[in-house]
Each structure stands twice: as C-alpha cells, then as structure tokens.
Design a protein around this motif. Structure first.
Motif, PDB file in Angstrom:
ATOM      1  N   ARG A  31       0.860  -1.183   0.000  1.00 10.45           N
ATOM      2  CA  ARG A  31       0.000   0.000   0.000  1.00 10.45           C
ATOM      3  C   ARG A  31       0.899   1.237   0.000  1.00 10.45           C
ATOM      4  NH1 ARG A  31      -5.017   1.818   2.179  1.00 10.45           N
ATOM      5  NH2 ARG A  31      -5.841  -0.203   1.471  1.00 10.45           N
ATOM      6  N   ILE A  32       0.682   2.137  -0.948  1.00  9.42           N
ATOM      7  CA  ILE A  32       1.383   3.414  -0.990  1.00  9.42           C
ATOM      8  C   ILE A  32       0.424   4.484  -0.471  1.00  9.42           C
ATOM      9  CG2 ILE A  32       2.575   5.121  -2.409  1.00  9.42           C
ATOM     10  CD1 ILE A  32       4.022   2.455  -2.285  1.00  9.42           C
ATOM     11  N   VAL A  33       0.842   5.208   0.549  1.00  9.96           N
ATOM     12  CA  VAL A  33       0.025   6.265   1.139  1.00  9.96           C
ATOM     13  C   VAL A  33       0.692   7.607   0.847  1.00  9.96           C
ATOM     14  CG1 VAL A  33      -0.983   7.201   3.250  1.00  9.96           C
ATOM     15  CG2 VAL A  33      -0.732   4.720   2.970  1.00  9.96           C
ATOM     16  N   THR A  34      -0.063   8.523   0.293  1.00 11.02           N
ATOM     17  CA  THR A  34       0.487   9.828  -0.064  1.00 11.02           C
ATOM     18  C   THR A  34      -0.090  10.906   0.847  1.00 11.02           C
ATOM     19  OG1 THR A  34       0.718   9.159  -2.380  1.00 11.02           O
ATOM     20  CG2 THR A  34       0.769  11.523  -1.915  1.00 11.02           C
ATOM     21  N   GLU A  35       0.784  11.562   1.586  1.00  4.66           N
ATOM     22  CA  GLU A  35       0.392  12.652   2.485  1.00  4.66           C
ATOM     23  C   GLU A  35       1.487  13.716   2.452  1.00  4.66           C
ATOM     24  OE1 GLU A  35      -2.288  13.119   4.303  1.00  4.66           O
ATOM     25  OE2 GLU A  35      -3.278  11.138   4.336  1.00  4.66           O
ATOM     26  N   ASP A  36       1.106  14.956   2.252  1.00  2.00           N
ATOM     27  CA  ASP A  36       2.096  16.033   2.164  1.00  2.00           C
ATOM     28  C   ASP A  36       2.519  16.507   3.557  1.00  2.00           C
ATOM     29  OD1 ASP A  36       3.769  18.035   1.429  1.00  2.00           O
ATOM     30  OD2 ASP A  36       2.248  19.311   0.494  1.00  2.00           O
TER      31      ASP A  36
END
Length: 306
Positions: free
Chosen positions: A104-109
C-alpha cells in the motif's frame, strides 16, 4: 512464537559471505520474534518501508522467514510518500511488484507541514516522526493490520537509550515490542538483535534501490548523530562494547538503581534478603565487572580531560 524461526533456502545469487550474513540476520530476527512473541498465527503484519537499508532488509527477512514459520501470517508492505521534492515515487511500487509482496502506498504532504512549522536549521525529526506515526496507525486500522513492523536495529535501540539518559533524564530505550498509547496497535522491531553494520552489508549485497531521506537536510549536530558517533567510537576502540550494552538492556537490576517505583527502598530492612545480592563490595564480582570496562573508563576520562 514457541520456536525460533528457521532460515529458508538461500538465493543462489548471493556470495558465500552474503549467505552467511543472511543466515545470521535470519537467526537474529527469528530469535527476537520468538523472545518477544512478535508474530502470531493469523497476524497481518504491516511492514513500514521508507526506502532505506533497514526497512528493505526487514521486509526481505520477514518474507523469507514466513516461508518456514510455524505460524501463518500475512505481510503488507507500506510506504508513506511525504511529497518531498524529488522523491522517486515509482521506485518502491516497482520494487514491491518485482518481489511479489502485497503493498500500500500512502500519499500525504507532511513535507510542507514540517517545513512550515519547523524553523530553518532546526531538527525536523520529532515533528516528522509524529506525523508519520499517526498516518501509519491510521493505515494499519484501515487494512486490519494486527502488528506494525519497523526497521529499527540494535544500534537504534542503544542510541535511544543514551539520548534519553543524556538529554531526557530517563533510562529508557526503544522496546522490541510496544503497545501504542491508545492500546490499539502493537509495534514490533524484529531487527532488535541485528547489528547495524550487518544490515548495511546485507543491503549492499542485495543492491536495494535505496532512497535517501532529504527532508532533514544537513543536521550533523543533531543529538542522535552525536550519540551514533560516540557509540561507533567506543566500538572502534573497544570491540564488543556495543554487544555488551545491548545485553544490558535485558539484564536490569532494579535494586541497584534508584527508582522507588521499581524497588521499595523505604521498607528495606537488615533482615530482608535481596535475591540480586550486593556486588558493590564483592571482590570477585568487582574484578569481573571492572576488567572489561576499565580501559573504557580510562579512555572516557582522557576525553573529558582533553
């Protein structure tokens, strides 16, 4: 687990030295899992992968051990894309797919938040870590993960111990197994018995696509880096000191410290028998204890005098 996990068959592509190193790492990880009951039957283990040497090694070893584990468990690799400028977002998905692991790739800035909140030149690790931890916990909940595996190795545990002693006034390290503050998650560190040097050598042998963390910038004076340098210096001058320190984490004698919450000093009486004994004036014990550390103490004293 009741039994130490055994190493699975080794890849033919590794050199003889790399195979021996892999066996040692697998043995250490299996022992840590068994000692602290890190993984149980039916677990879903969320393996946090940053793209660094430690997390790559952790994922490789857990996948290998799963093949012969006495219990059945699921592995999900996770990467948090923090939107750092220049972060090669395609590297980890491609790697995960190449080895056939669920991910799972989670993208959060979080990068923008850290840069906004932390003054220029200050250490960003604390805030970055808190933000990252919250996202990892949320992801574990979404995926139904019962364990969260982090790639901290033996030296990470010791560095944290000295950081807390020198700067926090506590004798506290990273535990191999930890319950989150809200009691919802169990965090495990299967590399707890693995030396950082072994992990680094194995990562080079495996030729992992390493992704450097550039968020911190150049923080050569960060406290953790100072402690790392101190421990490395000790090990260079006195081989075996790091191993001894790591062993000490599992040999705590509360009656010979000064924490009244761990040992009731107030009710100590002449008629009481302390099973730990009093080694302070025991000549044989003093000789045994002093001999391996005498040169270390002298060396440290010279450093202070200089």
């Amino acid at each position: 687990m009741d039994n130490v996990l055994e190493a699975p068959p080794l890849e033919e592509s590794l050199s003889g030295n790399a195979i021996k190193l892999r066996k040692r790492l697998l043995r250490n990880v299996g022992q840590a899992i068994a000692d602290f009951n890190m993984i149980e039957d039916g677990d879903t283990v969320l393996v946090c992968c940053s793209g660094g040497k430690d997390s790559y090694t952790l994922l490789t070893l857990l996948m290998a051990l799963r093949e012969r584990a006495p219990v059945d468990f699921r592995i999900i690799a996770m990467n948090l894309d923090q939107k750092q400028p220049g972060f090669p977002a395609e590297v980890l998905p491609a790697y995960f797919e190449s080895i056939g692991v669920e991910y799972r790739i989670v993208t959060e800035d979080t990068y923008s938040i850290v840069k906004e909140k932390v003054p220029e030149g200050k250490t960003t690790c604390a805030l970055c870590s808190r933000l990252r931890r919250g996202i990892i916990y949320r992801t574990a909940r979404e995926l139904g993960a019962t364990k969260i595996a982090l790639g901290h190795h033996r030296e990470d545990l010791l560095e944290t111990l000295f950081l807390n002693m020198f700067f926090g006034g506590k004798i506290k390290a990273m535990p191999p197994k930890l319950q989150s503050d809200n009691g919802e998650h169990i965090v495990i560190r299967p590399l707890a018995y693995c030396a950082e040097a072994d992990v680094a050598r194995f990562a080079r042998a495996m030729d992992y696509p390493i992704i450097p963390c550039n968020l911190c910038g150049t923080q050569e004076n960060a406290q953790r880096k100072q402690i790392k340098a101190l421990l490395a210096d000790w090990e260079r001058n006195f081989p075996g000191r790091i191993e001894s320190l790591a062993t000490a984490l599992q040999n705590v004698v509360p009656s010979h410290l000064a924490d009244g919450n761990l040992f009731n000093f107030k009710t100590l009486d002449r008629g009481a028998v302390n099973g730990d004994g009093d080694l302070v004036f025991d000549e044989e014990a003093a000789t045994t204890i002093a001999s391996p550390v005498t040169e270390t103490i002298r060396w440290m004293s010279r450093g202070v005098e200089q």
